[in-house]
Design an enzyme around this catalytic site. Structure first.
Site, mmCIF file in Angstrom:
data_model
loop_
_atom_site.group_PDB
_atom_site.id
_atom_site.type_symbol
_atom_site.label_atom_id
_atom_site.label_comp_id
_atom_site.label_asym_id
_atom_site.label_seq_id
_atom_site.Cartn_x
_atom_site.Cartn_y
_atom_site.Cartn_z
ATOM 1 N N TYR A 52 -12.333 -1.653 -4.123
ATOM 2 C CA TYR A 52 -12.895 -1.806 -2.779
ATOM 3 C C TYR A 52 -14.428 -1.749 -2.765
ATOM 4 O O TYR A 52 -15.019 -1.478 -1.715
ATOM 5 C CB TYR A 52 -12.315 -0.745 -1.844
ATOM 6 C CG TYR A 52 -10.956 -1.126 -1.262
ATOM 7 C CD1 TYR A 52 -10.800 -2.291 -0.510
ATOM 8 C CD2 TYR A 52 -9.836 -0.319 -1.446
ATOM 9 C CE1 TYR A 52 -9.566 -2.647 0.027
ATOM 10 C CE2 TYR A 52 -8.595 -0.667 -0.901
ATOM 11 C CZ TYR A 52 -8.471 -1.830 -0.171
ATOM 12 O OH TYR A 52 -7.264 -2.184 0.373
ATOM 13 N N GLU B 244 -9.577 -10.160 -8.036
ATOM 14 C CA GLU B 244 -8.545 -9.149 -7.801
ATOM 15 C C GLU B 244 -7.356 -9.300 -8.745
ATOM 16 O O GLU B 244 -6.830 -8.305 -9.258
ATOM 17 C CB GLU B 244 -8.101 -9.200 -6.334
ATOM 18 C CG GLU B 244 -9.224 -8.759 -5.401
ATOM 19 C CD GLU B 244 -8.866 -8.816 -3.924
ATOM 20 O OE1 GLU B 244 -9.684 -8.334 -3.121
ATOM 21 O OE2 GLU B 244 -7.787 -9.344 -3.558
ATOM 22 N N HIS C 58 -2.187 -5.482 1.395
ATOM 23 C CA HIS C 58 -3.484 -6.119 1.149
ATOM 24 C C HIS C 58 -3.226 -7.521 0.629
ATOM 25 O O HIS C 58 -2.288 -7.728 -0.140
ATOM 26 C CB HIS C 58 -4.276 -5.343 0.093
ATOM 27 C CG HIS C 58 -5.445 -6.120 -0.455
ATOM 28 N ND1 HIS C 58 -6.684 -6.075 0.145
ATOM 29 C CD2 HIS C 58 -5.546 -6.996 -1.490
ATOM 30 C CE1 HIS C 58 -7.505 -6.895 -0.529
ATOM 31 N NE2 HIS C 58 -6.841 -7.451 -1.518
ATOM 32 N N LYS D 245 0.822 -1.215 0.000
ATOM 33 C CA LYS D 245 0.000 0.000 0.000
ATOM 34 C C LYS D 245 0.863 1.275 0.000
ATOM 35 O O LYS D 245 2.068 1.227 0.286
ATOM 36 C CB LYS D 245 -0.943 -0.034 1.210
ATOM 37 C CG LYS D 245 -2.022 -1.131 1.105
ATOM 38 C CD LYS D 245 -3.000 -1.075 2.279
ATOM 39 C CE LYS D 245 -4.085 -2.135 2.152
ATOM 40 N NZ LYS D 245 -5.017 -2.105 3.307
ATOM 41 N N ASN E 137 -1.987 0.132 6.783
ATOM 42 C CA ASN E 137 -1.478 -1.129 7.330
ATOM 43 C C ASN E 137 -0.591 -1.897 6.361
ATOM 44 O O ASN E 137 -0.476 -3.115 6.438
ATOM 45 C CB ASN E 137 -2.641 -1.985 7.857
ATOM 46 C CG ASN E 137 -3.648 -2.322 6.777
ATOM 47 O OD1 ASN E 137 -3.464 -1.973 5.609
ATOM 48 N ND2 ASN E 137 -4.719 -3.003 7.144
HETATM 49 N N1 UDP Z 1 -9.803 -0.468 7.099
HETATM 50 C C1 UDP Z 1 -9.944 0.781 7.658
HETATM 51 N N2 UDP Z 1 -10.685 0.898 8.826
HETATM 52 C C2 UDP Z 1 -11.269 -0.167 9.418
HETATM 53 C C3 UDP Z 1 -11.134 -1.439 8.841
HETATM 54 C C4 UDP Z 1 -10.380 -1.557 7.677
HETATM 55 O O1 UDP Z 1 -9.432 1.771 7.134
HETATM 56 O O2 UDP Z 1 -11.913 -0.002 10.452
HETATM 57 C C5 UDP Z 1 -9.024 -0.614 5.836
HETATM 58 C C6 UDP Z 1 -7.680 -1.308 6.044
HETATM 59 O O3 UDP Z 1 -6.715 -0.672 5.202
HETATM 60 C C7 UDP Z 1 -7.989 -2.722 5.589
HETATM 61 C C8 UDP Z 1 -8.988 -2.492 4.474
HETATM 62 O O4 UDP Z 1 -9.769 -1.385 4.919
HETATM 63 O O5 UDP Z 1 -6.810 -3.395 5.159
HETATM 64 C C9 UDP Z 1 -9.907 -3.660 4.184
HETATM 65 O O6 UDP Z 1 -10.523 -4.099 5.381
HETATM 66 P P1 UDP Z 1 -10.667 -5.653 5.708
HETATM 67 O O7 UDP Z 1 -11.571 -5.746 6.879
HETATM 68 O O8 UDP Z 1 -11.048 -6.384 4.470
HETATM 69 O O9 UDP Z 1 -9.191 -6.072 6.210
HETATM 70 P P2 UDP Z 1 -8.015 -6.931 5.525
HETATM 71 O O10 UDP Z 1 -8.637 -8.046 4.738
HETATM 72 O O11 UDP Z 1 -7.237 -5.971 4.645
HETATM 73 O O12 UDP Z 1 -7.178 -7.409 6.673
#
Ligand code: UDP
Length: 149
Positions: free
Chosen positions: A60, A137, A126, A20, A123
């Protein structure tokens, strides 16, 4: 003539990865690709892209009703990303394990998010969460031609 599909050229499972914008800006591309390689996953294809707003919203789309959607899209277009296709037995789960928990504060030692994640949004990475998402994807960012090597 025979019609081949991507599966005919695939050994094991494919998953899709994004380094990211936060991790790219922090110069962590090399460190993260090394963690991926060291884990035994094969980097089948990789490239740097800077997503448009429309492209990020499309990627997304499953999260479009979530409260963090708008901010997440703005974050994902704040700079370039490195998108990759990873291959290996059980690659989807192995890469999820290597990434660690969504919130870096909950991620265990040795994971990408523990090492490089700043917060629940920024974080570092992805990874696809299942076989159906992985397929969608991978083909969102890569053509079949880029995956046959
Ligand atoms: N995210 C965020 N706030 C939240 C939860 C998720 O900004 O409260 C973002 C974060 O970058 C995350 C992405 O949205 O990686 C997708 O969320 P998901 O729950 O699918 O998590 P992942 O599969 O990436 O662990």
């Amino acid at each position: 003539a025979e019609k081949y599909t991507l599966e005919d050229f695939t050994m094991g499972e494919l998953t899709f990865s994004i380094i990211k914008p936060d991790a790219v800006a922090n110069n962590k591309i090399g460190d993260i690709l090394k963690m991926i390689s060291d884990s035994g996953l094969k980097i089948k294809a990789t490239k740097m892209i800077h997503m448009s707003k429309t492209q990020a919203e499309g990627f997304y789309a499953v999260h479009k009703e979530r409260p963090f959607f708008g901010e997440l899209v703005e974050f994902m277009i704040s700079g370039p990303c490195v998108v990759s296709v990873l291959e290996g037995d059980n690659a989807i789960k192995r890469y999820r394990d290597l990434m660690g928990a969504t919130n870096p504060a909950d991620a265990v030692e040795g994971t990408i998010r523990k090492a490089f994640g700043a917060g629940i949004e920024a974080n570092a990475c992805h990874g696809s969460d299942g076989p159906d998402t992985a397929k969608v994807e991978v083909s969102y960012f890569f053509s079949n031609l880029e995956l046959v090597n």
